[in-house]
Motif scaffolding. Sequence first.
Motif, PDB file in Angstrom:
ATOM      1  N   MET B 312       0.815  -1.214   0.000  1.00 16.01           N
ATOM      2  CA  MET B 312       0.000   0.000   0.000  1.00 16.01           C
ATOM      3  C   MET B 312       0.846   1.260   0.000  1.00 16.01           C
ATOM      4  O   MET B 312       0.460   2.288  -0.532  1.00 16.01           O
ATOM      5  N   LYS B 313       2.020   1.153   0.647  1.00 13.30           N
ATOM      6  CA  LYS B 313       2.866   2.342   0.766  1.00 13.30           C
ATOM      7  C   LYS B 313       3.679   2.572  -0.496  1.00 13.30           C
ATOM      8  O   LYS B 313       4.223   3.650  -0.682  1.00 13.30           O
ATOM      9  N   THR B 314       3.818   1.572  -1.344  1.00 15.24           N
ATOM     10  CA  THR B 314       4.682   1.720  -2.504  1.00 15.24           C
ATOM     11  C   THR B 314       3.932   1.643  -3.831  1.00 15.24           C
ATOM     12  O   THR B 314       4.412   2.153  -4.835  1.00 15.24           O
ATOM     13  N   HIS B 315       2.759   0.983  -3.862  1.00 13.07           N
ATOM     14  CA  HIS B 315       2.046   0.824  -5.124  1.00 13.07           C
ATOM     15  C   HIS B 315       0.751   1.611  -5.106  1.00 13.07           C
ATOM     16  O   HIS B 315      -0.033   1.491  -4.166  1.00 13.07           O
ATOM     17  N   MET B 316       0.538   2.352  -6.197  1.00 12.73           N
ATOM     18  CA  MET B 316      -0.653   3.183  -6.234  1.00 12.73           C
ATOM     19  C   MET B 316      -1.919   2.328  -6.337  1.00 12.73           C
ATOM     20  O   MET B 316      -2.917   2.587  -5.662  1.00 12.73           O
ATOM     21  N   ASP B 317      -1.887   1.263  -7.178  1.00 18.18           N
ATOM     22  CA  ASP B 317      -3.123   0.470  -7.345  1.00 18.18           C
ATOM     23  C   ASP B 317      -3.501  -0.218  -6.043  1.00 18.18           C
ATOM     24  O   ASP B 317      -4.682  -0.382  -5.743  1.00 18.18           O
ATOM     25  N   ALA B 318      -2.472  -0.629  -5.280  1.00 16.66           N
ATOM     26  CA  ALA B 318      -2.786  -1.265  -3.996  1.00 16.66           C
ATOM     27  C   ALA B 318      -3.524  -0.282  -3.099  1.00 16.66           C
ATOM     28  O   ALA B 318      -4.502  -0.632  -2.442  1.00 16.66           O
ATOM     29  N   LEU B 319      -3.072   0.953  -3.118  1.00 14.03           N
ATOM     30  CA  LEU B 319      -3.730   1.976  -2.286  1.00 14.03           C
ATOM     31  C   LEU B 319      -5.157   2.215  -2.757  1.00 14.03           C
ATOM     32  O   LEU B 319      -6.092   2.315  -1.954  1.00 14.03           O
ATOM     33  N   ILE B 320      -5.329   2.267  -4.088  1.00 15.25           N
ATOM     34  CA  ILE B 320      -6.688   2.489  -4.627  1.00 15.25           C
ATOM     35  C   ILE B 320      -7.598   1.338  -4.236  1.00 15.25           C
ATOM     36  O   ILE B 320      -8.732   1.538  -3.776  1.00 15.25           O
ATOM     37  N   HIS B 321      -7.085   0.108  -4.406  1.00 19.19           N
ATOM     38  CA  HIS B 321      -7.916  -1.052  -4.050  1.00 19.19           C
ATOM     39  C   HIS B 321      -8.288  -1.030  -2.578  1.00 19.19           C
ATOM     40  O   HIS B 321      -9.423  -1.318  -2.207  1.00 19.19           O
ATOM     41  N   HIS B 322      -7.296  -0.704  -1.753  1.00 21.09           N
ATOM     42  CA  HIS B 322      -7.568  -0.651  -0.317  1.00 21.09           C
ATOM     43  C   HIS B 322      -8.679   0.353  -0.030  1.00 21.09           C
ATOM     44  O   HIS B 322      -9.637   0.062   0.701  1.00 21.09           O
ATOM     45  N   PHE B 323      -8.570   1.518  -0.648  1.00 18.96           N
ATOM     46  CA  PHE B 323      -9.570   2.555  -0.419  1.00 18.96           C
ATOM     47  C   PHE B 323     -10.949   2.088  -0.868  1.00 18.96           C
ATOM     48  O   PHE B 323     -11.946   2.233  -0.155  1.00 18.96           O
ATOM     49  N   LEU B 324     -10.988   1.468  -2.050  1.00 17.70           N
ATOM     50  CA  LEU B 324     -12.294   1.055  -2.573  1.00 17.70           C
ATOM     51  C   LEU B 324     -12.920  -0.057  -1.728  1.00 17.70           C
ATOM     52  O   LEU B 324     -14.119  -0.041  -1.455  1.00 17.70           O
ATOM     53  N   ILE B 325     -12.087  -1.015  -1.319  1.00 16.38           N
ATOM     54  CA  ILE B 325     -12.647  -2.125  -0.528  1.00 16.38           C
ATOM     55  C   ILE B 325     -13.188  -1.591   0.793  1.00 16.38           C
ATOM     56  O   ILE B 325     -14.270  -1.969   1.239  1.00 16.38           O
ATOM     57  N   VAL B 326     -12.429  -0.691   1.426  1.00 16.51           N
ATOM     58  CA  VAL B 326     -12.861  -0.199   2.736  1.00 16.51           C
ATOM     59  C   VAL B 326     -14.057   0.737   2.589  1.00 16.51           C
ATOM     60  O   VAL B 326     -15.024   0.656   3.345  1.00 16.51           O
ATOM     61  N   ALA B 327     -14.027   1.619   1.573  1.00 17.03           N
ATOM     62  CA  ALA B 327     -15.073   2.625   1.469  1.00 17.03           C
ATOM     63  C   ALA B 327     -16.341   2.082   0.832  1.00 17.03           C
ATOM     64  O   ALA B 327     -17.444   2.361   1.295  1.00 17.03           O
ATOM     65  N   GLU B 328     -16.191   1.291  -0.232  1.00 19.66           N
ATOM     66  CA  GLU B 328     -17.375   0.857  -0.969  1.00 19.66           C
ATOM     67  C   GLU B 328     -17.649  -0.627  -0.860  1.00 19.66           C
ATOM     68  O   GLU B 328     -18.731  -1.096  -1.210  1.00 19.66           O
ATOM     69  N   GLY B 329     -16.661  -1.389  -0.429  1.00 19.48           N
ATOM     70  CA  GLY B 329     -16.835  -2.831  -0.424  1.00 19.48           C
ATOM     71  C   GLY B 329     -16.621  -3.391  -1.811  1.00 19.48           C
ATOM     72  O   GLY B 329     -16.232  -2.676  -2.731  1.00 19.48           O
ATOM     73  N   PHE B 330     -16.881  -4.666  -1.967  1.00 17.64           N
ATOM     74  CA  PHE B 330     -16.729  -5.283  -3.287  1.00 17.64           C
ATOM     75  C   PHE B 330     -18.053  -5.922  -3.677  1.00 17.64           C
ATOM     76  O   PHE B 330     -18.797  -6.414  -2.837  1.00 17.64           O
ATOM     77  N   ASP B 331     -18.335  -5.876  -4.966  1.00 15.11           N
ATOM     78  CA  ASP B 331     -19.581  -6.481  -5.446  1.00 15.11           C
ATOM     79  C   ASP B 331     -19.418  -7.980  -5.549  1.00 15.11           C
ATOM     80  O   ASP B 331     -18.396  -8.480  -6.013  1.00 15.11           O
ATOM     81  N   VAL B 332     -20.435  -8.675  -5.118  1.00 14.50           N
ATOM     82  CA  VAL B 332     -20.431 -10.132  -5.190  1.00 14.50           C
ATOM     83  C   VAL B 332     -21.462 -10.541  -6.232  1.00 14.50           C
ATOM     84  O   VAL B 332     -22.578 -10.021  -6.217  1.00 14.50           O
ATOM     85  N   PRO B 333     -21.097 -11.431  -7.158  1.00 12.98           N
ATOM     86  CA  PRO B 333     -22.046 -11.821  -8.208  1.00 12.98           C
ATOM     87  C   PRO B 333     -23.348 -12.360  -7.623  1.00 12.98           C
ATOM     88  O   PRO B 333     -23.340 -13.010  -6.578  1.00 12.98           O
ATOM     89  N   ALA B 334     -24.427 -12.082  -8.318  1.00 12.20           N
ATOM     90  CA  ALA B 334     -25.722 -12.550  -7.834  1.00 12.20           C
ATOM     91  C   ALA B 334     -25.751 -14.063  -7.792  1.00 12.20           C
ATOM     92  O   ALA B 334     -25.188 -14.739  -8.650  1.00 12.20           O
ATOM     93  N   GLY B 335     -26.402 -14.590  -6.784  1.00 13.92           N
ATOM     94  CA  GLY B 335     -26.491 -16.039  -6.650  1.00 13.92           C
ATOM     95  C   GLY B 335     -26.823 -16.395  -5.226  1.00 13.92           C
ATOM     96  O   GLY B 335     -26.997 -15.516  -4.374  1.00 13.92           O
TER      97      GLY B 335
END
Lengths: 178, 404
Positions: B312-335
């Motif tokens: 998270m401290k060195t990679h930008m995408d890791a930071l973005i993913h962390h932010f998105l997972i914490v703030a918005e969560g992740f979508d789970v396919p319907a089922g």
Amino acid sequence: MESGPEKSEISVDSTQPKEQTPSPLVAAFQREHPDWVKEIIYALGETTVVVPREHILEVCSFLKTWPESRFDFLADICGADRGVEEEPRFEVNYHLFSTTKYHRWRLKVVLNEEDTHVSSVTGIWRTANWHERETYDLFGVIFDGHPDLRRILLPEDWQGYSLRKDFPLRGYEPYSLK
Amino acid sequence: MSSTTLPPQFEVVDRPLDTQMTISMGPQHPSTHGVLRLELVLDGEMVVKATPDIGYLHTGMEKLFEYKKYQQGIVITDRMDYLNPLGNNLAYVMAGEKLLGLEIPERAQTIRVLMCELQRIGSHLVWLGTHALDIGAMTVFFYCFREREKILNLIEAASGGRLTPSYFRIGGLMMDLPAGFENRCIQFLNDFPKAVDEFHTLLTGNRIFQKRTQGVGYISAEDAIDWGLSGPCLRGSGVALDIRRANPYTGYEKYDFEVPVEMDCDVWARYMVRMRELKESHKIAVQALSRLKPGPVKADAPKVVLPDREAMKTHMDALIHHFLIVAEGFDVPAGEVYHAIEASKGELGVYMKSDGGPKPSRVHFRGPSFVNLSALPDMAKGEMVADIVAVIGSLDIVLGEIDR
């Protein structure tokens, strides 16, 4: 369920094999009693049979004793609310398990909001008693023929059915013991 | 079935008050293991009818799941069966993983097996201590809690929590085991068989304990299946059913262990099954520990699994993913899925239904205690009041899971 996982944008590897072809057991069941099967869904390695409401008792007692299936163990009954706008709105899911063949099926009955009646299966598996009371308590599904259909988790004078989607998370008003 | 052999005075009828009496046992009774109330209809000292009254601890957890993101739901599961929280975590995260189609790395699976078996031992130790205490053997309790303390320390070392670990995450583990964990675990596992022998010395040969448990709370194999009993209660009635064997998960098919079965169908049989399970769980834990190999403990799914702190401290995408997972969560396919595991008390099933969003549309827990308790009226019929305590103890119920 019908929309399938591939519609989602999520980019996780779906390496797990997904059973898409009917298993011989389901095919045999459908051949034997075509009018008992409304729809068959295979997804994520699980088999779901949607059963017309009026046939649920016959289907359950047949599957319990049918030598091919031997679903002698009712693992669970749970209700689900698809949403206030949806029609039919409610589902009752029966999770069957066989203690000799170790396979699982899900039977599903869908119910309209105006008529949430379904036959009780307590006469087939006694364990259904508390599961049905819980589903009645939280969703208001009425199981006809249940010997003792009372609320089980909530107080007897509770108003409304708390797991319905239109029931607010924190309830309507603070509950007090009168 | 005991009901067929009962003399006619055990039928519940409108009798004059002097022959039948209704008393309320609980909800504050010390041997009901929580807030359980039993309505007992008695004829003298015999139980004619027992009706459990539950719901005192109902907190609407299943409703709460629908308002929380998937990863937030894990902490709720800790509070259900609070003696076996890792088992609850496992059932919940595995249902989520099934919906997502995630592949879990080998090391994470082995650690899950190891931790779950430690937790199972811990759960059985609480059962043993309180069950013996109910019947009147006080000493065992202290021995059990001494051993359990060591397990809680191990769980605390791994997860930071003793009773509410939330150690498993959708896609793997919260973090890898800490340095030195394996040695501490080996130390515990080396000492544990001796402790089990101590429990046997204290209880198994004890005449009073035998008299209190043998022939009490009878339930036949057919009735046990019909009532949906699972876990040690079912195996105590002679049905060799263990979900770790029947529908293996987390790699249990690769472990060598026995499924203890007893044929006596009574409180004693359920006691013996759990005592033998202590040793089997120990066996699995030893195997899991020897199979631990270095490797990742999180699945390769950056949109679901939180990234490492360093990344998270060195990679930008890791930071973005962390932010998105914490703030918005992740979508789970319907089922919808139903995933069942063998928890310490029996079949713990999780029904999870997703409509495609970051929050589940329905989560239902099939708690083993809930179903096992529903068979109590059948087992209690015709027993003495004092034996009800033994029967409840042998069911190993946890009210947090029953009431949810």
